[in-house]
Design a protein around this motif. Structure first.
Motif, PDB file in Angstrom:
ATOM      1  N   LEU A  77      14.471 -10.273   0.966  1.00  0.00           N
ATOM      2  CA  LEU A  77      14.832 -11.468   0.957  1.00  0.00           C
ATOM      3  C   LEU A  77      13.921 -12.508  -0.029  1.00  0.00           C
ATOM      4  O   LEU A  77      14.418 -13.320  -0.520  1.00  0.00           O
ATOM      5  N   GLY A  78      12.820 -11.683  -0.196  1.00  0.00           N
ATOM      6  CA  GLY A  78      11.834 -12.445  -1.330  1.00  0.00           C
ATOM      7  C   GLY A  78      10.618 -11.592  -1.348  1.00  0.00           C
ATOM      8  O   GLY A  78      10.369 -10.739  -0.598  1.00  0.00           O
ATOM      9  N   VAL A  79       9.823 -12.224  -2.159  1.00  0.00           N
ATOM     10  CA  VAL A  79       8.320 -11.458  -2.287  1.00  0.00           C
ATOM     11  C   VAL A  79       7.361 -12.490  -1.451  1.00  0.00           C
ATOM     12  O   VAL A  79       7.202 -13.552  -2.091  1.00  0.00           O
ATOM     13  N   SER A 135       4.329  -3.916  -7.647  1.00  0.00           N
ATOM     14  CA  SER A 135       3.408  -3.653  -6.928  1.00  0.00           C
ATOM     15  C   SER A 135       2.433  -5.007  -6.663  1.00  0.00           C
ATOM     16  O   SER A 135       2.159  -5.403  -7.737  1.00  0.00           O
ATOM     17  N   LEU A 136       2.072  -5.360  -5.513  1.00  0.00           N
ATOM     18  CA  LEU A 136       1.342  -6.425  -5.233  1.00  0.00           C
ATOM     19  C   LEU A 136       0.090  -6.385  -5.195  1.00  0.00           C
ATOM     20  O   LEU A 136      -0.847  -7.249  -4.704  1.00  0.00           O
ATOM     21  N   ARG A 137      -0.686  -5.140  -5.472  1.00  0.00           N
ATOM     22  CA  ARG A 137      -1.877  -4.797  -5.195  1.00  0.00           C
ATOM     23  C   ARG A 137      -2.965  -5.475  -5.849  1.00  0.00           C
ATOM     24  O   ARG A 137      -4.165  -5.828  -5.457  1.00  0.00           O
ATOM     25  N   GLY A 150       0.769  -1.219  -0.110  1.00  0.00           N
ATOM     26  CA  GLY A 150      -0.036   0.016  -0.052  1.00  0.00           C
ATOM     27  C   GLY A 150       0.822   1.368   0.081  1.00  0.00           C
ATOM     28  O   GLY A 150       0.365   2.242   0.013  1.00  0.00           O
ATOM     29  N   ASN A 151       2.058   1.321  -0.015  1.00  0.00           N
ATOM     30  CA  ASN A 151       3.028   2.267   0.169  1.00  0.00           C
ATOM     31  C   ASN A 151       2.732   3.348   1.182  1.00  0.00           C
ATOM     32  O   ASN A 151       2.914   4.427   1.083  1.00  0.00           O
ATOM     33  N   THR A 152       2.330   2.686   2.437  1.00  0.00           N
ATOM     34  CA  THR A 152       2.116   3.459   3.485  1.00  0.00           C
ATOM     35  C   THR A 152       3.325   3.237   4.597  1.00  0.00           C
ATOM     36  O   THR A 152       3.142   3.999   5.604  1.00  0.00           O
TER      37      THR A 152
HETATM   38  C1  LIG Z   1      -1.280   6.914   9.496  1.00  0.00           C
HETATM   39  C2  LIG Z   1      -0.438   5.710   9.554  1.00  0.00           C
HETATM   40  C3  LIG Z   1      -0.392   4.991  10.823  1.00  0.00           C
HETATM   41  C4  LIG Z   1       0.352   3.927  11.104  1.00  0.00           C
HETATM   42  N1  LIG Z   1       0.609   3.285  12.094  1.00  0.00           N
HETATM   43  C5  LIG Z   1       1.119   2.128  12.175  1.00  0.00           C
HETATM   44  C6  LIG Z   1       1.171   1.396  13.433  1.00  0.00           C
HETATM   45  O1  LIG Z   1       0.446   1.628  14.223  1.00  0.00           O
HETATM   46  N2  LIG Z   1       1.854   0.369  13.539  1.00  0.00           N
HETATM   47  C7  LIG Z   1       2.925  -0.046  12.693  1.00  0.00           C
HETATM   48  O2  LIG Z   1       3.535  -1.071  12.591  1.00  0.00           O
HETATM   49  N3  LIG Z   1       2.807   0.608  11.353  1.00  0.00           N
HETATM   50  C8  LIG Z   1       2.169   1.626  11.124  1.00  0.00           C
HETATM   51  N4  LIG Z   1       2.121   2.544  10.072  1.00  0.00           N
HETATM   52  C9  LIG Z   1       3.243   2.312   9.075  1.00  0.00           C
HETATM   53  C10 LIG Z   1       2.621   1.248   7.983  1.00  0.00           C
HETATM   54  O3  LIG Z   1       1.297   1.366   7.632  1.00  0.00           O
HETATM   55  C11 LIG Z   1       2.943  -0.251   7.983  1.00  0.00           C
HETATM   56  O4  LIG Z   1       4.373  -0.147   7.973  1.00  0.00           O
HETATM   57  C12 LIG Z   1       2.384  -1.040   6.959  1.00  0.00           C
HETATM   58  O5  LIG Z   1       2.785  -2.505   7.666  1.00  0.00           O
HETATM   59  C13 LIG Z   1       2.727  -1.133   5.886  1.00  0.00           C
HETATM   60  O6  LIG Z   1       2.227  -1.907   4.869  1.00  0.00           O
HETATM   61  P1  LIG Z   1       2.050  -1.359   3.346  1.00  0.00           P
HETATM   62  O7  LIG Z   1       1.229  -2.406   2.549  1.00  0.00           O
HETATM   63  O8  LIG Z   1       1.934   0.050   3.106  1.00  0.00           O
HETATM   64  O9  LIG Z   1       3.656  -1.618   3.044  1.00  0.00           O
HETATM   65  P2  LIG Z   1       4.596  -0.783   1.863  1.00  0.00           P
HETATM   66  O10 LIG Z   1       4.684   0.531   2.524  1.00  0.00           O
HETATM   67  O11 LIG Z   1       4.108  -0.923   0.603  1.00  0.00           O
HETATM   68  O12 LIG Z   1       5.895  -1.552   2.279  1.00  0.00           O
HETATM   69  C14 LIG Z   1       6.688  -1.605   3.114  1.00  0.00           C
HETATM   70  C15 LIG Z   1       7.855  -2.487   3.286  1.00  0.00           C
HETATM   71  O13 LIG Z   1       7.183  -4.030   3.068  1.00  0.00           O
HETATM   72  C16 LIG Z   1       7.812  -4.327   1.864  1.00  0.00           C
HETATM   73  N5  LIG Z   1       6.771  -5.176   1.214  1.00  0.00           N
HETATM   74  C17 LIG Z   1       5.562  -4.749   0.902  1.00  0.00           C
HETATM   75  N6  LIG Z   1       4.930  -5.790   0.404  1.00  0.00           N
HETATM   76  C18 LIG Z   1       5.627  -6.612   0.281  1.00  0.00           C
HETATM   77  C19 LIG Z   1       5.479  -7.959  -0.258  1.00  0.00           C
HETATM   78  N7  LIG Z   1       4.399  -8.713  -0.544  1.00  0.00           N
HETATM   79  N8  LIG Z   1       6.574  -8.911  -0.099  1.00  0.00           N
HETATM   80  C20 LIG Z   1       7.919  -8.487   0.251  1.00  0.00           C
HETATM   81  N9  LIG Z   1       8.097  -7.145   0.659  1.00  0.00           N
HETATM   82  C21 LIG Z   1       6.898  -6.554   0.923  1.00  0.00           C
HETATM   83  C22 LIG Z   1       8.228  -2.864   0.952  1.00  0.00           C
HETATM   84  O14 LIG Z   1       9.394  -3.325   0.122  1.00  0.00           O
HETATM   85  C23 LIG Z   1       8.792  -2.186   2.108  1.00  0.00           C
HETATM   86  O15 LIG Z   1      10.119  -2.506   2.450  1.00  0.00           O
HETATM   87  C24 LIG Z   1       1.388   3.674   9.811  1.00  0.00           C
HETATM   88  C25 LIG Z   1       1.428   4.416   8.767  1.00  0.00           C
HETATM   89  C26 LIG Z   1       0.717   5.293   8.525  1.00  0.00           C
HETATM   90  C27 LIG Z   1       0.679   6.383   7.250  1.00  0.00           C
END
Ligand SMILES: Cc1cc2nc3c(=O)[nH]c(=O)nc-3n(C[C@H](O)[C@H](O)[C@H](O)COP(=O)(O)OP(=O)(O)OC[C@H]3O[C@@H](n4cnc5c(N)ncnc54)[C@H](O)[C@@H]3O)c2cc1C
Length: 468
Positions: free
Chosen positions: A203-205, A90-92, A70-72
């Motif tokens: 390390l992997g996807v 992107s895995l979405r 989700g790039n969060t």
């Molecule tokens: C408003 C807000 C509140 C938040 N609150 C918290 C909180 O309370 N606790 C917390 O821990 N985090 C929090 N976060 C951080 C974030 O939301 C988390 O880290 C979340 O787990 C990231 O998920 P994502 O799908 O957006 O991953 P992304 O941001 O897309 O990626 C995060 C990392 O995981 C890797 N990645 C993503 N998908 C895969 C996959 N399928 N296979 C291998 N690698 C992958 C990426 O390369 C990157 O290194 C918050 C963020 C925001 C914006």
């Protein structure tokens, strides 16, 4: 590169190989808008076989790969660097719920499923998937697993790692490893699942996972208490754990400045007390009996704490709407702080028993280093995890303050280290903290991590420049 892109188009269809700036922009900038990288393309596979095909092509053409959900993420882990030679994966589109097993209490989901969708699917099967964080409407389970996300339910249910029974992973060579059996016991050698959880895509996807489900609580009741010091909050935590046992699912500390900022920038939100107090704790009970039972527990806990002068004031939410309003005070802190201006964030943990001492010691060190700086301290006190954020002194320009970032990080992180803590409790290292961690992790740990990376990704193409 043309040959690589053509092979990708053949593998997943031209519509899912994005190269135009207008199409790729949203994948290249991090969530806080602090950094924009460059990429040869954004690749959007639809299933595990397509992920495997793309990873093989990356290995063949030596193209670095940045997995993204989700790039969060908050540590620049999900965006590519400036070199422009990497592909974002992107895995979405891997967003199917593959199975729900209410007897095994598990759910098999693909990596691109949005966390909130998973929670909803669990609820429709009368089960609970307890991972919960403010980004749940846009983060994916693959990202949650890859960062071992924490959130507000860790006190009772643990981090994402503890909610996962197995993974399907595409290796750096494009092979598929599957451990989606949903077993609670499986002692057959090294735990590969645990290697990929928290690896931040280096390390992997991760393409799919088996998640643990729990019974839905009969009632959830929220309370906000006002008190004077973090040490009192710590005392209350012990009493609450003693009193409520596993029903206590949330225990969030917030300093007064946090709630002042929320009320300033979200004027529709109000502090439910007649006056301000130095500290607040938001407590949540998830009760397996009834709402009445939860209220009785809260009333006796808080009544006792008031008698002991441990807390100054308290409200127990009378309805779901009131409970939501209390949680919004907590969830809007980051946004309110962003509206106030730039700030320096730290996601730290120390042993719970040392947290009050950590706050008073480090607050004093920071006042000496940057007199008048404002401490916006809040977080998951029940897990020993604080968002220990520093805003500029009133009247100091953001840019002048941000120029001190490295010095302030050093003060905070050295203090964390002295208190036996971690400089990244739940957000990971990404590109943001990868250099800093070498100051705090032992050479033997770093050496073992490098050996694992080299063994699983000898070409060093998986999310380069992150973690290590
Ligand atoms: C408003 C807000 C509140 C938040 N609150 C918290 C909180 O309370 N606790 C917390 O821990 N985090 C929090 N976060 C951080 C974030 O939301 C988390 O880290 C979340 O787990 C990231 O998920 P994502 O799908 O957006 O991953 P992304 O941001 O897309 O990626 C995060 C990392 O995981 C890797 N990645 C993503 N998908 C895969 C996959 N399928 N296979 C291998 N690698 C992958 C990426 O390369 C990157 O290194 C918050 C963020 C925001 C914006």
């Amino acid at each position: 590169m043309t040959e690589f892109l053509q092979a990708c188009r053949t593998a997943i269809g031209a519509a899912h190989v994005l190269t135009e700036a207008g199409d790729t922009a949203g994948y290249l900038t991090d969530q806080r808008g602090r950094y924009t990288g460059r990429a040869v393309a954004v690749l959007r596979p639809a299933d595990t076989a397509e992920v495997a095909a793309l990873v093989k092509l990356c290995a063949q053409y030596q193209v670095p790969l940045v997995p993204q959900g989700g790039n969060t993420g908050l540590v620049l882990g999900s965006v590519p660097d400036q070199q422009g030679n990497a592909a974002v994966l992107s895995l979405r589109r891997l967003n199917r719920i593959r199975a729900v097993d209410t007897v095994n209490n598990t759910m098999t989901v693909e990596a691109g499923c949005i966390l909130q969708h998973i929670q909803e699917q669990a609820a429709s099967a009368e089960r609970l998937f307890p991972l919960s964080l403010a980004a749940e409407g846009s983060c994916t389970i693959g990202g949650n697993l890859s960062t071992n996300a924490g959130g507000t339910g860790v006190l009772r249910y643990g981090n994402t790692r503890e909610l996962c029974l197995g993974l399907e992973v595409v290796s750096a060579q494009g092979e598929v490893m599957s451990s989606l059996k949903g077993l609670r016991k499986d002692n057959t050698g090294y735990d590969l699942r645990d290697l990929f959880i928290g690896a931040e895509g280096t390390l992997g996807v991760i393409t799919a996972a088996v998640l643990k489900l729990f019974p839905q609580p009969r009632a959830q009741v929220t309370a906000l208490v006002a008190l004077d010091t973090p040490a009192q909050a710590l005392q209350l935590l012990q009493q609450a754990q003693q009193h409520c046992g596993p029903a206590l699912t949330g225990f969030e500390l917030m300093s007064d400045i946090c709630l002042r900022l929320v009320c300033k920038h979200f004027p529709e939100q109000r502090l439910p007390f007649a006056q301000h107090h130095p500290q607040y704790v938001l407590l949540e009970l998830s009760d397996s009996e009834s709402e009445e039972h939860a209220r009785t527990l809260f009333e006796s806990l808080i009544g006792e704490a008031l008698e002991q002068s441990l807390v100054n004031d308290a409200v127990i939410a009378a309805s779901l709407a009131q409970s939501r309003a209390l949680w919004e005070l907590r969830e809007n802190i980051s946004m309110a702080q962003a509206h106030e201006g730039k700030n320096i964030k730290h996601d730290i943990s120390v042993p719970i028993s040392r947290i009050a001492d950590f706050i008073s010691t480090t607050d004093a060190l920071l006042q000496a280093a940057s007199p008048g700086c404002r401490m916006v301290t809040f977080g998951h006190l029940g897990d020993g995890n604080l968002h220990y954020n520093v805003s500029p002194p009133l009247g100091v320009a953001d840019t002048d303050f941000i120029a001190q970032q490295a010095a302030i990080n050093l003060v905070v992180h050295d203090s964390v280290d002295r208190f036996g803590g971690s400089i990244s409790a739940e957000h990971g290292l990404g590109a943001l903290k990868r250099e800093e961690i070498t100051r705090y992790k032992s050479p033997v740990e770093l050496q073992m991590m490098r050996a694992i990376k080299l063994a699983l990704d000898p070409q060093q193409l998986m999310n380069p420049g992150k973690v290590l």
